[in-house]
Design a protein around this motif. Sequence first.
Motif, short mmCIF file in Angstrom:
data_model
loop_
_atom_site.label_atom_id
_atom_site.label_comp_id
_atom_site.label_asym_id
_atom_site.label_seq_id
_atom_site.Cartn_x
_atom_site.Cartn_y
_atom_site.Cartn_z
N MET A 133 0.86 -1.18 0.00
CA MET A 133 0.00 0.00 0.00
C MET A 133 0.90 1.24 0.00
SD MET A 133 -1.27 -2.77 1.54
CE MET A 133 -1.11 -2.67 3.31
N VAL A 134 0.88 1.96 -1.12
CA VAL A 134 1.84 3.05 -1.34
C VAL A 134 1.58 4.22 -0.40
CG1 VAL A 134 2.74 4.69 -3.02
CG2 VAL A 134 2.11 2.38 -3.74
N ALA A 135 0.34 4.59 -0.20
CA ALA A 135 0.05 5.76 0.63
C ALA A 135 0.55 5.52 2.06
CB ALA A 135 -1.45 6.03 0.65
N PRO A 136 1.39 6.40 2.60
CA PRO A 136 1.89 6.22 3.97
C PRO A 136 0.82 6.54 4.99
CG PRO A 136 2.72 8.27 3.06
CD PRO A 136 1.94 7.61 1.95
N ALA A 137 -0.21 5.70 5.03
CA ALA A 137 -1.39 5.97 5.85
C ALA A 137 -1.22 5.58 7.31
CB ALA A 137 -2.60 5.24 5.26
N GLY A 138 -0.13 4.89 7.62
CA GLY A 138 0.08 4.46 9.00
C GLY A 138 1.01 5.38 9.76
N ARG A 139 1.12 5.12 11.06
CA ARG A 139 2.00 5.88 11.94
C ARG A 139 3.01 4.91 12.55
NH1 ARG A 139 2.53 10.46 15.05
NH2 ARG A 139 3.27 10.18 17.18
N ALA A 140 4.29 5.23 12.40
CA ALA A 140 5.36 4.41 12.94
C ALA A 140 6.09 5.19 14.03
CB ALA A 140 6.34 4.01 11.84
N VAL A 141 6.25 4.58 15.17
CA VAL A 141 6.92 5.22 16.30
C VAL A 141 8.13 4.38 16.69
CG1 VAL A 141 6.71 5.99 18.69
CG2 VAL A 141 4.76 6.21 17.12
N ARG A 142 9.28 5.01 16.81
CA ARG A 142 10.51 4.32 17.20
C ARG A 142 10.34 3.66 18.57
NH1 ARG A 142 15.29 2.72 14.60
NH2 ARG A 142 15.61 4.08 12.81
N GLU A 143 10.77 2.41 18.64
CA GLU A 143 10.73 1.69 19.91
C GLU A 143 11.91 0.72 19.94
OE1 GLU A 143 7.93 -1.70 21.83
OE2 GLU A 143 6.90 0.18 21.32
N GLY A 144 12.90 1.02 20.75
CA GLY A 144 14.08 0.16 20.82
C GLY A 144 14.77 0.08 19.48
N ASP A 145 14.98 -1.15 19.00
CA ASP A 145 15.65 -1.36 17.71
C ASP A 145 14.66 -1.50 16.56
OD1 ASP A 145 18.16 -1.32 18.89
OD2 ASP A 145 18.09 -3.47 19.36
N GLY A 146 13.44 -1.05 16.76
CA GLY A 146 12.45 -1.18 15.70
C GLY A 146 11.39 -0.11 15.78
N TYR A 147 10.18 -0.47 15.34
CA TYR A 147 9.08 0.48 15.26
C TYR A 147 7.80 -0.17 15.78
CZ TYR A 147 12.08 3.01 11.97
OH TYR A 147 13.12 3.68 11.37
N ARG A 148 6.94 0.67 16.32
CA ARG A 148 5.59 0.26 16.68
C ARG A 148 4.67 0.84 15.60
NH1 ARG A 148 4.01 -3.77 19.80
NH2 ARG A 148 5.77 -3.20 21.16
N ALA A 169 4.19 3.93 5.87
CA ALA A 169 3.83 4.68 7.07
C ALA A 169 4.81 5.83 7.27
CB ALA A 169 3.83 3.77 8.30
N LEU A 170 4.41 6.79 8.08
CA LEU A 170 5.25 7.95 8.38
C LEU A 170 5.83 7.84 9.78
CD1 LEU A 170 3.15 10.95 6.97
CD2 LEU A 170 5.16 9.87 5.93
N GLU A 171 7.13 8.07 9.85
CA GLU A 171 7.79 8.25 11.13
C GLU A 171 8.08 9.75 11.28
OE1 GLU A 171 12.12 7.46 13.26
OE2 GLU A 171 11.87 7.30 11.09
N MET A 172 7.70 10.32 12.39
CA MET A 172 8.01 11.73 12.65
C MET A 172 9.40 11.81 13.28
SD MET A 172 5.40 13.01 11.30
CE MET A 172 5.85 14.73 11.62
N THR A 173 10.33 12.46 12.60
CA THR A 173 11.69 12.56 13.09
C THR A 173 11.77 13.55 14.25
OG1 THR A 173 12.22 14.28 11.48
CG2 THR A 173 12.58 12.00 10.80
N SER A 174 12.93 13.60 14.89
CA SER A 174 13.10 14.45 16.07
C SER A 174 12.92 15.93 15.75
CB SER A 174 14.48 14.22 16.69
OG SER A 174 15.50 14.46 15.72
N ASP A 175 13.16 16.30 14.49
CA ASP A 175 12.99 17.70 14.12
C ASP A 175 11.61 17.98 13.52
OD1 ASP A 175 13.29 16.41 11.73
OD2 ASP A 175 14.99 17.59 11.02
#
Length: 406
Positions: A133-148, A169-175
Amino acid sequence: MLTHAHSIDQSPSPTTPARATSGPELAERARRLAPLLATHAPEAERRRRPLDAVIHALEEAEIFKLMVPACYGGLELDLDTFFEVGVALAEGDAAAAWVANFYVEHNWILCQFPESFQRELFAARSYVLAPAMVAPAGRAVREGDGYRLNGRWKWASGISHGDWVIPGALEMTSDGRPNPLWFALPAAEVKVEDTWYVSGMIGTGSSDVVVEDVYIPAERSVSMLDLGSGHGPGALLHDGPLYRTPMIPILTMAAAMPALGQARASVRRFRERLTERVLIETANRQAERPGAQMRLARLEVEVREAELLMRDAMEDVCARRNRATIEDRARWATQFAIAVDRCKKVIQGACEASGAHAHLQSSPLQRALRDVNALACHALFNLDNRFEGYGRVLLGMDPGPLATLL
């Protein structure tokens, strides 16, 4: 633990050297499969998903191995073969070809993930059946050595036979910047919601996928931006030029080929219909009418025009790969969109001149019309956006948000 694949073991014996299937051989297999796809198309519509018999036949023909590197038991063929195979299958059924084309292309995506995941995934198989699924419709959050990962995605074509799923999915970076990523997870870890009640491309079974609070190791993620520019991990890992190709032109070609195949088939059916149909008002065969002759000739030329636009773009992609400029990529996108629009109009023209018979539910022409009308609504083929983006680039302007589709 990786899930079981649908792969059929076609490995040679230890004493017999393998002979790789060539591009022309694979294209010929696809042409021989087209009648099977056409035969099963009505039942696939009724079930709103691809049929097991069709998927099995495509597996037997090694279609899904097309883009997989030889080191994993794949055929490692290029876009020229993909074009011949995809269009040939599409002459049988647009929906089945759509699913097949994307299964092929999604194996290419998986071969762009980090090497450790690739080696695990392909250790016991030579291809995977995976909707993406091309559209980054999900939310990815950093957790340890991976993502939730959490989210809902539409348009999961081929999910009914999927071993794995590749959501964006989109990960929101620190900035605070969004970082679009692909993720890979076993199909058993997602929820499928049957939402696929549509007027066209019914047989693709493109239902919704829901992921709820799933942890994914970092090696099962890859940057969409890297793949978009042709600089994913696979570009360094695999020698073939295919793996240095930008993602969007491959994806666009996969989506466009079903339109061309059905336009070809519709013109052929119209030609056959002309020799059979007797007009009530004259009691003569329609083939004897100059208007019908002119219509047929125009449609033949127009479908050829669409094919040449696609072929030219495909060949230029192969020539430039990840050295392409933004202008090159904008032109490719526009050519594919124009070609799909031409195919849609060719099918409309064939239906208009075939009489009410073309709109019987038993007629492949009415299915072609519905399928390609639906296909042409894909964001990749929005002509206004394509012309705007290409025009901006030609004027030296930033394509803006449209850059994500180049």
